[in-house]
Design an enzyme around this catalytic site. Structure first.
Site, short mmCIF file in Angstrom:
data_model
loop_
_atom_site.label_atom_id
_atom_site.label_comp_id
_atom_site.label_asym_id
_atom_site.label_seq_id
_atom_site.Cartn_x
_atom_site.Cartn_y
_atom_site.Cartn_z
N ASP A 33 0.85 -1.19 0.00
CA ASP A 33 0.00 0.00 0.00
C ASP A 33 0.88 1.24 0.00
OD1 ASP A 33 -3.21 0.31 0.71
OD2 ASP A 33 -2.04 2.12 1.19
N ASP A 56 4.28 2.47 -4.36
CA ASP A 56 3.60 3.46 -5.19
C ASP A 56 3.48 2.87 -6.58
OD1 ASP A 56 2.74 5.55 -6.75
OD2 ASP A 56 4.28 6.97 -6.11
N ASN A 83 -5.05 -4.61 -6.96
CA ASN A 83 -6.23 -3.93 -6.43
C ASN A 83 -6.02 -2.43 -6.23
OD1 ASN A 83 -8.83 -3.75 -4.77
ND2 ASN A 83 -7.28 -3.14 -3.28
N TYR A 148 -11.22 7.03 -15.11
CA TYR A 148 -11.40 5.79 -14.35
C TYR A 148 -11.95 4.68 -15.25
CZ TYR A 148 -12.73 2.86 -10.35
OH TYR A 148 -12.85 1.83 -9.44
N LYS A 152 -10.07 1.20 -16.31
CA LYS A 152 -10.65 -0.09 -15.97
C LYS A 152 -10.98 -0.92 -17.21
CE LYS A 152 -10.54 0.25 -11.48
NZ LYS A 152 -9.62 -0.61 -10.69
N THR A 183 -17.56 0.98 0.96
CA THR A 183 -16.25 1.27 1.53
C THR A 183 -16.23 2.69 2.10
OG1 THR A 183 -15.41 2.15 -0.56
CG2 THR A 183 -15.15 -0.23 -0.18
#
Length: 251
Positions: A33, A56, A83, A148, A152, A183
């Site tokens: 992360d 990163d 992810n 985005y 994707k 989330t």
């Protein structure tokens, strides 16, 4: 022998749910992360068999070092879950800027490519599984989600290409395409007025957002021996969003 799973973006949300599920299945987890301290805390919560690394995914050197750290610390790499990601601006197209557009593609698309390439180098000759996280934004049109959605959608194409290329080397490559998930990020967007949760729930045939644990279950299936003959697949985990054509119900 225990399998080793490297999960990016593992400190919170879907990634953390995946880390817990994969650990429950008996994997040793390397949690990656950009918030290294948070990832370390999460690894400690899982137990001493697990570890963490700051990474990163927009930076090639950092991504390469992430895989190297996994191999050094764990001794092997059997599963990679791509992810890690960042949210977009949710702005109208005419107000979007190139710098933000490029940043979103860099993290999602370039990051998935670089991590997969490095993981495959470790897996070729012994096999493994790579799971990429796409989105309903990569399968359908969502207004104000250009960068985005493009990232994707690119992940979907990359998944299929890599799956065909590496199948003979024993590496399976699949993707999941989650819908809206409950989330902290979604809660933040709702609080800022950027999304209307009630409207989304009316649009979803199952009438609710997903729990992160439900996404993690689908992820584990595709990485497990239960999916040993599955590669190049994109599994929608969206409560029926992409199957339902009556967009008018979202109004």
């Amino acid at each position: 022998m225990e399998q080793v799973a490297l999960i990016t973006g593992a400190a919170d949300g879907i990634g953390w749910a995946m880390a817990r599920r994969f650990a429950e299945a008996g994997c040793r987890i390397m949690l990656a992360d950009i918030d290294g301290a948070r990832a370390c805390d999460r690894a400690a919560a899982l137990g001493t068999d697990h570890a963490a690394v700051r990474a990163d995914l927009s930076d090639e050197a950092s991504t390469v070092a992430m895989v190297e750290a996994t191999l050094s610390r764990m001794g092997r790499l059997d599963i990679l879950v791509n992810n890690a990601g960042i949210g977009d601006s949710h702005r109208p197209t005419l107000e979007q800027d190139v710098a933000t557009f490029d940043r979103i593609l860099r993290v999602h698309l370039d990051g998935t490519f670089m991590a997969s390439r490095e993981a495959a180098r470790a897996m070729i000759g012994r096999g493994g599984a790579i799971l990429n996280v796409s989105s309903i934004a990569g399968l359908t049109g969502l207004p104000r989600r250009n960068a985005y959605g493009a990232a994707k959608a690119g992940i979907v194409a990359m998944t299929k290409s890599m799956a065909c290329e590496w199948a003979g080397s024993g590496i399976r490559v699949n993707a999941i395409a989650p819908g809206y998930v409950g989330t902290a990020l979604v809660a933040k967007l709702e609080a800022e007025g950027r999304i209307d949760r009630a409207r989304l729930e009316r649009r979803i045939p199952m009438g609710r957002l997903a729990d992160p644990a439900e996404i993690a279950e689908a992820a584990w299936f595709l990485c497990s021996a239960a999916a040993s003959y599955v590669t190049g697949a994109v599994l929608s985990v969206d409560g029926g969003w992409s199957a339902f054509g009556d967009a008018g119900s979202a109004s």
